[in-house]
Design a protein around this motif. Sequence first.
Motif, mmCIF file in Angstrom:
data_model
loop_
_atom_site.group_PDB
_atom_site.id
_atom_site.type_symbol
_atom_site.label_atom_id
_atom_site.label_comp_id
_atom_site.label_asym_id
_atom_site.label_seq_id
_atom_site.Cartn_x
_atom_site.Cartn_y
_atom_site.Cartn_z
ATOM 1 N N SER A 131 -52.295 71.748 -18.005
ATOM 2 C CA SER A 131 -52.189 70.499 -17.797
ATOM 3 C C SER A 131 -53.963 69.805 -17.951
ATOM 4 O O SER A 131 -53.955 68.621 -18.358
ATOM 5 C CB SER A 131 -52.062 70.153 -16.314
ATOM 6 N N GLU A 144 -48.460 63.377 -13.485
ATOM 7 C CA GLU A 144 -47.255 63.521 -14.617
ATOM 8 C C GLU A 144 -47.279 64.454 -15.262
ATOM 9 O O GLU A 144 -46.497 65.238 -15.914
ATOM 10 C CB GLU A 144 -47.016 61.915 -15.110
ATOM 11 N N CYS A 147 -46.532 67.923 -13.905
ATOM 12 C CA CYS A 147 -45.242 67.989 -13.568
ATOM 13 C C CYS A 147 -44.392 68.192 -15.082
ATOM 14 O O CYS A 147 -43.512 69.255 -15.246
ATOM 15 C CB CYS A 147 -44.554 66.868 -13.084
ATOM 16 N N ASN A 151 -42.721 71.957 -15.864
ATOM 17 C CA ASN A 151 -41.333 72.020 -16.325
ATOM 18 C C ASN A 151 -41.103 73.209 -17.503
ATOM 19 O O ASN A 151 -39.859 73.557 -17.718
ATOM 20 C CB ASN A 151 -40.739 70.601 -16.934
ATOM 21 N N GLN A 156 -35.990 72.128 -13.242
ATOM 22 C CA GLN A 156 -36.345 70.467 -12.963
ATOM 23 C C GLN A 156 -36.364 69.989 -11.509
ATOM 24 O O GLN A 156 -36.834 68.840 -11.518
ATOM 25 C CB GLN A 156 -35.032 69.594 -13.669
ATOM 26 N N SER A 159 -40.327 71.946 -10.412
ATOM 27 C CA SER A 159 -41.502 71.452 -10.811
ATOM 28 C C SER A 159 -42.126 70.286 -10.013
ATOM 29 O O SER A 159 -43.127 70.190 -9.604
ATOM 30 C CB SER A 159 -41.281 71.146 -12.208
ATOM 31 N N PRO A 160 -41.156 69.353 -9.671
ATOM 32 C CA PRO A 160 -41.570 68.390 -8.904
ATOM 33 C C PRO A 160 -42.169 68.717 -7.387
ATOM 34 O O PRO A 160 -43.054 67.948 -6.665
ATOM 35 C CB PRO A 160 -40.446 67.404 -8.497
ATOM 36 N N VAL A 163 -46.138 68.355 -7.370
ATOM 37 C CA VAL A 163 -46.619 66.943 -7.167
ATOM 38 C C VAL A 163 -45.868 65.901 -6.092
ATOM 39 O O VAL A 163 -45.793 64.664 -6.250
ATOM 40 C CB VAL A 163 -46.429 66.318 -8.518
ATOM 41 N N ARG A 164 -45.192 66.722 -5.132
ATOM 42 C CA ARG A 164 -44.341 65.925 -4.227
ATOM 43 C C ARG A 164 -44.990 65.066 -3.314
ATOM 44 O O ARG A 164 -44.602 64.026 -2.912
ATOM 45 C CB ARG A 164 -43.717 66.950 -3.153
ATOM 46 N N VAL A 178 -41.474 62.723 -15.191
ATOM 47 C CA VAL A 178 -40.890 63.680 -14.391
ATOM 48 C C VAL A 178 -39.574 63.803 -14.700
ATOM 49 O O VAL A 178 -39.057 65.327 -14.936
ATOM 50 C CB VAL A 178 -41.229 63.342 -13.029
ATOM 51 N N ILE A 383 -34.905 65.805 -6.712
ATOM 52 C CA ILE A 383 -35.866 64.870 -6.487
ATOM 53 C C ILE A 383 -35.900 63.943 -5.381
ATOM 54 O O ILE A 383 -36.828 63.527 -4.724
ATOM 55 C CB ILE A 383 -36.344 64.232 -8.005
#
Length: 420
Positions: A131, A144, A147, A151, A156, A159-160, A163-164, A178, A383
């Motif tokens: 990243s 972003e 995430c 991935n 899918q 991964s969120p 960054v929840r 995302v 999500i």
Amino acid sequence: MLSYLLAYNRYLNIVGIIAILSIAWIFSRARFSIDLRQIASAFILQVATAYIILKTHIGMWIVSKIAQGATALYGYTGVGIKFLFGTLSDESNAWGFIFAFKVLPIMVFFGALTAVLFHLRIIQTVVGILSAIVRPLLGTTGAETLCAVANGFLGQTESPLLVRNYLSSMTRSEMMVVMVSGMATVSGAIVTSFAFMGVPLEHLLTSCIMSVPGSILIAKILCPETERRVASTKKVLPVESSSDNIFGAIAKGTLDGLQLALNVGAMLISFLGLLALCNGALSLLCSLGVNYRLLPASWLGHCSIQSIIGVFARPFAYVLGLQGQEQVVAAQLIGTKVAINELMAYIDMLSSNVLSSRTIAILTYALCGFSNFSCIGIQIGGIGALVPERRHLITQFGLYAVLGGTLTNLLNACIVSLFI
């Protein structure tokens, strides 16, 4: 140069790249806000990734070593499978390869392995490093980018989780990244399962890496940044494992892997059965139409969902440089992947006897993603559970995410086709 482009119809790949980017532009929600520098950077990074991995010794060596390591893990997986299922897992016997006993248990093992690596913060470290490399190159925010990179390793909905805490403050453009990055890749456990089935592992790994800049590229065309980036002002904090110790991580990962395996098995049973039912009904209607001379006799044997979707997917198979029967089969596989899922598309690909090894390699990229209609529900449920107040936006972006993931996979295939 000209002879190289003419070989395997590679010049059509350039046409395909232009066509795919044009389709994304046509469906863009803010065409005149597209950051051309960001798009160009993402495309260059996507092409460079493919070139380094496929055309340089160091790139091929790294991917081959990763593939060898993954292959070695299959042997350890087989110990537990053989203990539990005995000779049923031995494909050399009369009953041959049994998917339920050979592939699904691998998801359980890799679910546990992934949980252990996450608990030891190995996954977070690798994702964080990648990243940090990608973010300044593409000008994306930390959340972003993190995430999108994750991935390539996780699913899918997993991964969120990284960054929840930032999902609620993400702009619409960041949320699109995302969702599209989730649709354009597959999880690590699924990758290993596909490879065990016979899909080229080197190309599966390359596709996941290429989809990071590729999904950002397509997402930023479909939904350019037009809002104030709140998430960019925040530092993305490391996410810790929810398990108290490594044994807890193994238990949780095993249960997660079991749930994944059961879901995949159940979906195969229902989707294959319903597909056969629909195809049977279409075949019956087609036969009646031919008998009453409402349809030409040439329609017999071609009345199926795959054939219908394949007609609409034919232009994409064409720009991949495929011709003749390979083009027809490839179009049907792309349609199957979008309408049903990538697993069934790979099963059909491996069972086909008309595809060359080069075509199989190219189609590996075109099919390597979760971008299908059923995954819209998965993202809304996954999500949406993390950020309920944004569920309406996730629902609104559902079809866009499927489109973005599909375009990303096809763009990967066109680029790779230029190099192999």
